[in-house]
Write a protein that holds these residues in place. Sequence first.
Motif, PDB file in Angstrom:
ATOM      1  N   ILE A  27       0.711  -1.166  -0.394  1.00 23.00           N
ATOM      2  CA  ILE A  27       0.078  -0.182  -0.260  1.00 23.00           C
ATOM      3  C   ILE A  27       0.719   1.777  -0.695  1.00 23.00           C
ATOM      4  O   ILE A  27       1.662   1.560   0.828  1.00 23.00           O
ATOM      5  N   GLY A  28       0.495   2.284  -0.878  1.00 27.56           N
ATOM      6  CA  GLY A  28       1.132   3.384  -0.479  1.00 27.56           C
ATOM      7  C   GLY A  28       0.971   4.251   0.333  1.00 27.56           C
ATOM      8  O   GLY A  28      -0.391   4.401   0.076  1.00 27.56           O
ATOM      9  N   MET A  29       2.259   5.383   0.960  1.00 28.66           N
ATOM     10  CA  MET A  29       1.643   5.450   2.435  1.00 28.66           C
ATOM     11  C   MET A  29       2.294   6.434   1.814  1.00 28.66           C
ATOM     12  O   MET A  29       3.612   6.989   1.374  1.00 28.66           O
ATOM     13  N   VAL A  30       2.137   8.507   2.704  1.00 31.43           N
ATOM     14  CA  VAL A  30       3.404   9.441   3.388  1.00 31.43           C
ATOM     15  C   VAL A  30       3.578   9.190   3.597  1.00 31.43           C
ATOM     16  O   VAL A  30       3.348   9.104   5.193  1.00 31.43           O
ATOM     17  N   GLU A  31       4.813   9.296   4.127  1.00 33.64           N
ATOM     18  CA  GLU A  31       5.993   9.274   5.232  1.00 33.64           C
ATOM     19  C   GLU A  31       5.433   9.767   5.640  1.00 33.64           C
ATOM     20  O   GLU A  31       5.422  11.547   5.413  1.00 33.64           O
ATOM     21  N   ALA A  32       6.236  10.081   7.481  1.00 32.99           N
ATOM     22  CA  ALA A  32       5.977  11.377   8.276  1.00 32.99           C
ATOM     23  C   ALA A  32       6.901  12.376   8.611  1.00 32.99           C
ATOM     24  O   ALA A  32       7.962  12.087   7.133  1.00 32.99           O
ATOM     25  N   GLY A  33       6.601  13.265   8.789  1.00 34.19           N
ATOM     26  CA  GLY A  33       7.281  14.566   7.888  1.00 34.19           C
ATOM     27  C   GLY A  33       6.663  15.146   6.970  1.00 34.19           C
ATOM     28  O   GLY A  33       6.801  16.366   6.446  1.00 34.19           O
ATOM     29  N   ALA A  34       6.082  14.769   6.777  1.00 31.62           N
ATOM     30  CA  ALA A  34       4.803  15.701   5.188  1.00 31.62           C
ATOM     31  C   ALA A  34       4.072  16.556   5.837  1.00 31.62           C
ATOM     32  O   ALA A  34       3.436  16.797   6.715  1.00 31.62           O
ATOM     33  N   VAL A  35       3.824  17.968   5.170  1.00 33.88           N
ATOM     34  CA  VAL A  35       3.324  19.257   4.823  1.00 33.88           C
ATOM     35  C   VAL A  35       2.124  19.089   4.246  1.00 33.88           C
ATOM     36  O   VAL A  35       2.037  19.020   3.145  1.00 33.88           O
ATOM     37  N   LEU A  36       0.695  18.837   4.536  1.00 33.97           N
ATOM     38  CA  LEU A  36      -0.110  18.259   4.103  1.00 33.97           C
ATOM     39  C   LEU A  36      -1.301  19.493   4.536  1.00 33.97           C
ATOM     40  O   LEU A  36      -1.339  20.576   5.512  1.00 33.97           O
ATOM     41  N   ARG A  37      -2.328  19.708   3.572  1.00 36.99           N
ATOM     42  CA  ARG A  37      -3.451  20.886   3.449  1.00 36.99           C
ATOM     43  C   ARG A  37      -4.141  19.976   3.837  1.00 36.99           C
ATOM     44  O   ARG A  37      -5.369  18.862   3.697  1.00 36.99           O
ATOM     45  N   ALA A  38      -4.541  20.389   5.159  1.00 35.87           N
ATOM     46  CA  ALA A  38      -5.886  19.970   6.109  1.00 35.87           C
ATOM     47  C   ALA A  38      -6.542  20.853   6.329  1.00 35.87           C
ATOM     48  O   ALA A  38      -8.421  20.085   6.329  1.00 35.87           O
ATOM     49  N   ASP A  39      -6.864  22.322   5.920  1.00 35.53           N
ATOM     50  CA  ASP A  39      -8.259  23.336   5.905  1.00 35.53           C
ATOM     51  C   ASP A  39      -9.336  22.590   7.063  1.00 35.53           C
ATOM     52  O   ASP A  39      -9.881  22.641   7.815  1.00 35.53           O
ATOM     53  N   GLY A  40      -7.887  22.490   8.599  1.00 37.72           N
ATOM     54  CA  GLY A  40      -8.520  21.820   9.822  1.00 37.72           C
ATOM     55  C   GLY A  40      -9.782  21.233   9.985  1.00 37.72           C
ATOM     56  O   GLY A  40     -10.438  20.614  11.077  1.00 37.72           O
ATOM     57  N   ARG A  41     -10.040  20.221   8.896  1.00 36.60           N
ATOM     58  CA  ARG A  41     -10.404  18.884   9.145  1.00 36.60           C
ATOM     59  C   ARG A  41      -9.971  17.750  10.150  1.00 36.60           C
ATOM     60  O   ARG A  41      -8.713  17.790  10.064  1.00 36.60           O
ATOM     61  N   PHE A  42     -10.562  17.143  10.493  1.00 35.37           N
ATOM     62  CA  PHE A  42     -10.161  16.408  11.959  1.00 35.37           C
ATOM     63  C   PHE A  42     -11.443  15.276  11.471  1.00 35.37           C
ATOM     64  O   PHE A  42     -12.427  15.467  11.729  1.00 35.37           O
ATOM     65  N   PRO A  43     -11.028  13.655  11.884  1.00 37.03           N
ATOM     66  CA  PRO A  43      -9.100  13.604  11.617  1.00 37.03           C
ATOM     67  C   PRO A  43      -8.696  13.081  10.309  1.00 37.03           C
ATOM     68  O   PRO A  43      -9.673  13.174   9.857  1.00 37.03           O
ATOM     69  N   LEU A  44      -7.352  12.897   9.763  1.00 32.36           N
ATOM     70  CA  LEU A  44      -6.913  12.577   8.738  1.00 32.36           C
ATOM     71  C   LEU A  44      -6.440  11.600   8.517  1.00 32.36           C
ATOM     72  O   LEU A  44      -5.666  11.111   9.124  1.00 32.36           O
ATOM     73  N   GLY A  45      -7.579  11.081   7.165  1.00 31.63           N
ATOM     74  CA  GLY A  45      -6.659  10.040   6.732  1.00 31.63           C
ATOM     75  C   GLY A  45      -7.467   8.909   7.297  1.00 31.63           C
ATOM     76  O   GLY A  45      -8.279   9.245   8.046  1.00 31.63           O
ATOM     77  N   THR A  46      -6.722   7.434   7.061  1.00 31.06           N
ATOM     78  CA  THR A  46      -7.670   6.501   7.025  1.00 31.06           C
ATOM     79  C   THR A  46      -6.886   4.774   7.396  1.00 31.06           C
ATOM     80  O   THR A  46      -5.272   5.248   7.227  1.00 31.06           O
ATOM     81  N   LEU A  47      -7.366   4.014   8.118  1.00 20.78           N
ATOM     82  CA  LEU A  47      -6.988   3.127   8.286  1.00 20.78           C
ATOM     83  C   LEU A  47      -7.510   1.660   6.734  1.00 20.78           C
ATOM     84  O   LEU A  47      -8.800   2.175   5.962  1.00 20.78           O
ATOM     85  N   VAL A  48      -6.941   0.982   6.184  1.00 21.72           N
ATOM     86  CA  VAL A  48      -7.115   0.513   5.350  1.00 21.72           C
ATOM     87  C   VAL A  48      -6.665  -0.923   4.918  1.00 21.72           C
ATOM     88  O   VAL A  48      -5.256  -1.111   6.303  1.00 21.72           O
ATOM     89  N   ASP A  49      -7.839  -1.972   4.668  1.00 23.25           N
ATOM     90  CA  ASP A  49      -7.434  -3.045   4.911  1.00 23.25           C
ATOM     91  C   ASP A  49      -6.262  -3.532   3.547  1.00 23.25           C
ATOM     92  O   ASP A  49      -6.269  -4.232   2.353  1.00 23.25           O
ATOM     93  N   ALA A  50      -5.130  -4.551   4.201  1.00 26.63           N
ATOM     94  CA  ALA A  50      -4.217  -4.757   3.516  1.00 26.63           C
ATOM     95  C   ALA A  50      -4.164  -6.624   3.158  1.00 26.63           C
ATOM     96  O   ALA A  50      -2.978  -7.200   2.980  1.00 26.63           O
TER      97      ALA A  50
END
Length: 402
Positions: free
Chosen positions: A316-339
């Motif tokens: 699965i493709g992931m964005v590595e820790a340390g990334a700067v993201l546009r969030a627009d105040g959304r929470f939570p960000l991201g999801t779990l993926v069934d691998a």
Amino acid sequence: MAAFPDSVTVYRLRPLTRFLRLRVAQGEETVEFIPSDTLFAALVAVAAEQWGQRAAAALGEAFGGSEPPFLLTGAFPALPHLRFFPRPAAWSPGPGKALKRLRWVSEGLLARLARGEPVKDEDLFPSEGGEEPERTLAKIAPVRLLRAERSQLPRPMQRGDLAAWRLWDAAFQRPAVVVSRGGGRTFLYDIAMARYGPQVSWWAAFAWGARAEETAWPGGPSWRGLIESALRALGDRGIGGMRSRGGGAFQLELDSTPLALSVASAPYVVTLSRYHPREDELEAGALSDPKAAYRLVTVGGWAAIPGRPDQPRRPIGMVEAGAVLRADGRFPLGTLVDARLNPNDLERFPHPLWRYGLAFPIPWTGLPPASDRLSEGPEGKPESDPEEASDGPVSVADHHPE
């Protein structure tokens, strides 16, 4: 929704042995830290061993809504008085620097960058503009900190002792011997692993939501109790390869120094965990925004399933820790993926193999310096969609704002 988090707990994971065998997915690179998705998967496996499949199911279901019981970082390197953080992908000390070597920054430096405050070369230690031996040290050191934090280093590191700055060796080759079943012949071979210096430990932060003290399932432990019990058991069991020889074993302790960074969403954030965006986040420009900066990795590996042989995970493709993201105040960000390779094969995969992809957001107002606005990946252009992960060796690409 109540404000998140209610509290943040920082744990120290003190290695009981000085080696860790973890690879970045199917590639050849060993790493000196424990990624957030690897740590979460290990906690799910240990919880399932302790409480059965209901624990694994509860951990997967808990992150499907808007109020997760907790968020976690990866387990990153630390010294007795300093914690190191992933270098923000939007920042480098200047042009021509070996960014792959410089993976870590200190807490004070990250806080200053996150606030958007200018950082000059003379503010850093070690500095490539300093005098010898500091200039040479800056070329090999895997970390940067503020010069004001220099006094928190062990004394040999303060003096610029090059040997003391070799905090870990992520490409250490440990000799091993295997004995053949027929004839008793012996064969010598090498095992790649990360080897640590005696003062290095790991640290990990857990941000607890309003549900942290609720029971994870009827009659079960609280979410906080579940995680802390699983962390202690994981320390005894070890994480990564060579666990039968003590690899990845650690002693769990509370870190009394609170996190100096705010955990919250904002227009832009830097994440301290690996991140897998939801479709609506991609459409909103989480990665395509001009200010976004990130590094992509493809992660796979194997899953420990109680009572069954280990099973491979879907890459699965992931964005590595340390990334700067546009969030627009959304929470939570991201999801779990069934691998799971095959969710319908309940004999091999009795429960989902969750790949943790929720961001651990730190508000970010800093902008990348003009000298580091573009860094191309191995294919000559930045990648942008973490779902387009290949099944081959580890794929790594960097994207910085143009």
